[in-house]
Design an enzyme around this catalytic site. Sequence first.
Site: not given
Length: 253
Positions: A136, A25, A29, A199-201, A76, A42, A70, A74, A38
Site C-alpha cells: 500500500l 475532518d 468538533r 466541500r473539497i477545501s 489557525r 488531533h 492544508s 496556517w 481541540r
Amino acid sequence: MRQASSTQAIPATGQTPRHVAIIMDGNGRWATRRKLPRTAGHVRGVQAVRRTVEACGQRGVEYLTLFAFSSENWRRPAQEVSLLMRLFVRTLEKEVDKLIAQGVRLRIVGNLGAFDARLRQLIAEAEQRTAKEITLTLTIAANYGGRWDILQAIQALLRAQPELAQHPEALDEAALSPWLAMHYAPEPDLFIRTGGEQRISNFLIWQLAYTELYFTDCYWPDFNADELDRAFAWYRDRERRFGRTSEQLHTPR
Ligand code: IPE
Ligand code: IPE
Ligand code: MG
C-alpha cells in the site's frame, strides 16, 4: 510510471477502489463535544489514521491519500498549528517501523519548504526507509493545496522545457501530469470526507475530476473499518460512466 487520465481514456474500475483519498475532518468538533481542547481531537485522530491504513491494506487498496494539513490551515491559532506540527513529527518518529512491517510505502506531498529543517529531514528519511516492499502506498498531504499543486507543476514544467512558452498549444495533460505532486498514483476512485461538510477545501482538485465523492457525518477520530466498509459499499453501487450513457455501459459492443 505514467498513470492513465480519466479524461483521456476510460480507466479500469473494480469492486474495491484502487485509490482512496480522505479529508480527515472533524477532530476539533469531536473534542469540543467532549469539552476537551481541540488539540485532543488531533491526538485521537492519529489512532483513526492507524486503523484506516490497516483496514485499507486488508481490503486490497493500493493507494491511500490522507489530507493532514492544508495550505490554508496556517490561518489557525499559532498554538494549534504548532501542536499539529509536533504531532506530525512524533507520529513520523513512532510509526515508520510499523509501516515497514506492514509493507506500507510512505510519501508526503505538499509545499514542504515551509516546514522546519528537522521535519523535512524526518520526512526524507521516512520516505527512504519505506521505499521497498510495497503493498500500500500511503500519501500524507501536508501543507498541500490543489491550486498550489497545479501551479507548481506548471512552473516545474516550464523550467524543464522553457521552449514550451513559445508553443503553448503543446501544453496538454500528458505534458503536465508528470509534474503534479501525485504523478506516481492513479486518480482517486473514492473520496471520503468525514465531519459532515460537503466541500473539497482545495484538496486534489485536478485529480478528483471523475472521483466518486462520499461524505459522512462521522468525526475523524471515530472513523474505523466499519465506516470504511460503509463507504466501500456505497462505492460499489455507483455507476461510473466517465461521460458515457448508462445504456452504453450495459450494452455489449
Ligand atoms: C481536521 O479536523 C484536522 C485538520 C484540519 C488539521 P479539524 O481540526 O478541521 O476539525 P473541525 O472541522 O474543526 O471539527
Ligand atoms: C480540510 O479541513 C483540511 C484537512 C482536513 C487537512 P478544514 O477543516 O481545514 O476545511 P474547511 O476550512 O472546513 O473547509
Ligand atoms: Mg475542519
